[in-house]
Design a protein around this motif. Structure first.
Motif, PDB file in Angstrom:
ATOM      1  N   VAL A  68     -38.200  10.506  44.667  1.00 32.25           N
ATOM      2  CA  VAL A  68     -38.963  11.245  43.549  1.00 32.25           C
ATOM      3  C   VAL A  68     -39.797  10.171  42.880  1.00 32.25           C
ATOM      4  O   VAL A  68     -41.066  10.876  42.799  1.00 32.25           O
ATOM      5  N   ARG A  69     -39.217   9.571  42.249  1.00 29.51           N
ATOM      6  CA  ARG A  69     -39.933   8.393  41.643  1.00 29.51           C
ATOM      7  C   ARG A  69     -38.971   7.115  41.664  1.00 29.51           C
ATOM      8  O   ARG A  69     -37.903   7.355  41.867  1.00 29.51           O
ATOM      9  N   PRO A  70     -39.608   6.040  41.174  1.00 30.89           N
ATOM     10  CA  PRO A  70     -38.579   5.087  40.965  1.00 30.89           C
ATOM     11  C   PRO A  70     -37.481   5.387  40.370  1.00 30.89           C
ATOM     12  O   PRO A  70     -37.291   5.794  39.153  1.00 30.89           O
ATOM     13  N   GLY A  71     -36.243   5.136  40.868  1.00 33.06           N
ATOM     14  CA  GLY A  71     -34.900   5.312  40.018  1.00 33.06           C
ATOM     15  C   GLY A  71     -34.471   6.691  40.351  1.00 33.06           C
ATOM     16  O   GLY A  71     -33.057   6.886  40.156  1.00 33.06           O
ATOM     17  N   ILE A  72     -35.299   7.453  40.961  1.00 29.45           N
ATOM     18  CA  ILE A  72     -34.564   8.815  41.295  1.00 29.45           C
ATOM     19  C   ILE A  72     -34.772   9.316  42.686  1.00 29.45           C
ATOM     20  O   ILE A  72     -35.886   9.121  43.173  1.00 29.45           O
ATOM     21  N   THR A  73     -33.805   9.573  43.485  1.00 26.32           N
ATOM     22  CA  THR A  73     -33.974   9.972  44.830  1.00 26.32           C
ATOM     23  C   THR A  73     -33.129  11.233  45.349  1.00 26.32           C
ATOM     24  O   THR A  73     -32.065  11.539  44.653  1.00 26.32           O
ATOM     25  N   ASP A  74     -33.843  12.112  46.158  1.00 27.98           N
ATOM     26  CA  ASP A  74     -33.352  13.118  46.713  1.00 27.98           C
ATOM     27  C   ASP A  74     -32.699  12.862  48.063  1.00 27.98           C
ATOM     28  O   ASP A  74     -33.219  12.144  48.698  1.00 27.98           O
ATOM     29  N   VAL A  75     -31.615  13.798  48.044  1.00 26.74           N
ATOM     30  CA  VAL A  75     -30.998  13.495  49.764  1.00 26.74           C
ATOM     31  C   VAL A  75     -30.818  14.888  50.223  1.00 26.74           C
ATOM     32  O   VAL A  75     -30.116  15.771  49.644  1.00 26.74           O
TER      33      VAL A  75
END
Length: 327
Positions: free
Chosen positions: A262-269
């Motif tokens: 999503v952005r650095p340090g934030i991830t959608d699974v």
């Protein structure tokens, strides 16, 4: 037999130390007769090593181009299988990646041009997802790789997930390996859509003589990754983790989810499952291992399943503490 093999290997080693040897020099060093030397030279030639013999003064034996490796005693399908395995090692297992590349380079130096083309076709036609292993008939790989390279349609019998059998005639685009499975990404003209086919469910794979004009294709790895994770499952879920996407992909296997930054340090699974409780356990433990917070985006039922799992964990931990104190 063992003595003969050792002698032939020693003869090959001598050729690598000096460009030209006379017959008398070789018979003396090897301790053999002229007749035995000639037989050993013929054995090297039978193995594909270009040993040239020049008669007369200043003549002798020399090893031609392409003969700088010990005898490669492999059948053709074995060479292809080794090359596929090395490619998997080079791309999928970081600890042996560099040695695998070196081995592929050496193998390429002694392969006949035709076999080199076979391996190149597979390399050009194959993509690899992390954690892939080699679990496929190399003959099927070669047929499909050639069809991809030559842009000809492929035909095969296919057994679907429900056991339904059908005949397929497709435009093959890419081979993708993930988990213990290999997949083909292809355009199915009858269904007018991109389709993913498991190679182990194919039968009678053959390339036709009908060429096709390549069309814009989706990213093969992402297409197969999504197809693998959503096929036939009852629930689609999305969660957000406060972790880098690469770390999430290392911790969450492709079979359990597709990670998107999503952005650095934030991830959608995004994942799919029949059993929300099982998926809740895996995602909760993954978040714990990553030191990340876990937010459920969809569906609300997954949040309930996660609450149930963490409550059971807390209850179990409380019981163990009470037993320890009581003991």
């Amino acid at each position: 037999m063992a003595e003969t093999t050792e002698r032939v290997l020693r003869l090959l080693g001598l050729f690598e130390t000096r460009s030209v040897w006379t017959g008398p020099e070789l018979t003396e060093v090897l301790g053999v007769t002229t007749r035995t030397l000639r037989r050993d030279v013929e054995r090297l030639r039978d193995l594909g090593y270009p040993v040239a013999a020049t008669p007369g003064v200043g003549g002798g034996y020399r090893l031609g181009s392409g003969g700088r490796m010990p005898p490669l005693l492999l059948e053709e399908d074995e060479v292809v299988a080794v090359a596929v395995a090395l490619r998997v090692g080079a791309q999928g297992i970081s600890a042996i990646g560099e040695p695998a590349v070196r081995a592929l380079t050496k193998l390429d130096q002694v392969m006949p041009p035709r076999l080199r083309g076979e391996v190149a076709a597979i390399a050009d036609a194959t993509a690899l997802l992390p954690g892939a292993t080699d679990d496929v008939d190399t003959g099927v790989l070669v047929v499909l790789a050639h069809a991809i390279r030559d842009r000809v349609r492929a035909r095969f019998g296919y057994t679907g997930r429900t056991g339904e059998a059908s005949e397929r005639d497709v435009e093959p685009y890419r081979l993708v390996a993930t988990g213990r499975r290999w997949y083909l990404l292809a355009w199915d003209g009858r269904r007018e859509d991109w389709r993913t086919f498991r190679l182990d469910r194919m039968a009678g794979v053959r390339a036709s003589t009908f060429r096709f004009t390549p069309r814009p294709a989706p990213d093969a790895v992402e297409h197969v990754r999504r197809a693998v994770t959503r096929a036939g499952y009852a629930h689609r879920v999305r969660v957000r983790l406060t972790a880098e996407v690469d770390a999430v992909r290392r911790r969450v296997p492709a079979a359990y989810g597709v990670a998107t930054e999503v952005r650095p340090g934030i991830t959608d699974v995004e994942s799919h499952a029949d059993d929300l409780a099982d998926l809740a356990r895996h995602l909760t433990l993954a978040a714990f291992d990553l030191g990340a917070t876990l937010e459920v985006l969809d569906p609300p039922e997954l949040a309930d399943a996660i609450d149930d799992f963490t409550a059971r964990l807390a209850a179990t931990h409380g019981t163990e503490m009470a037993q320890a104190e009581g003991g």
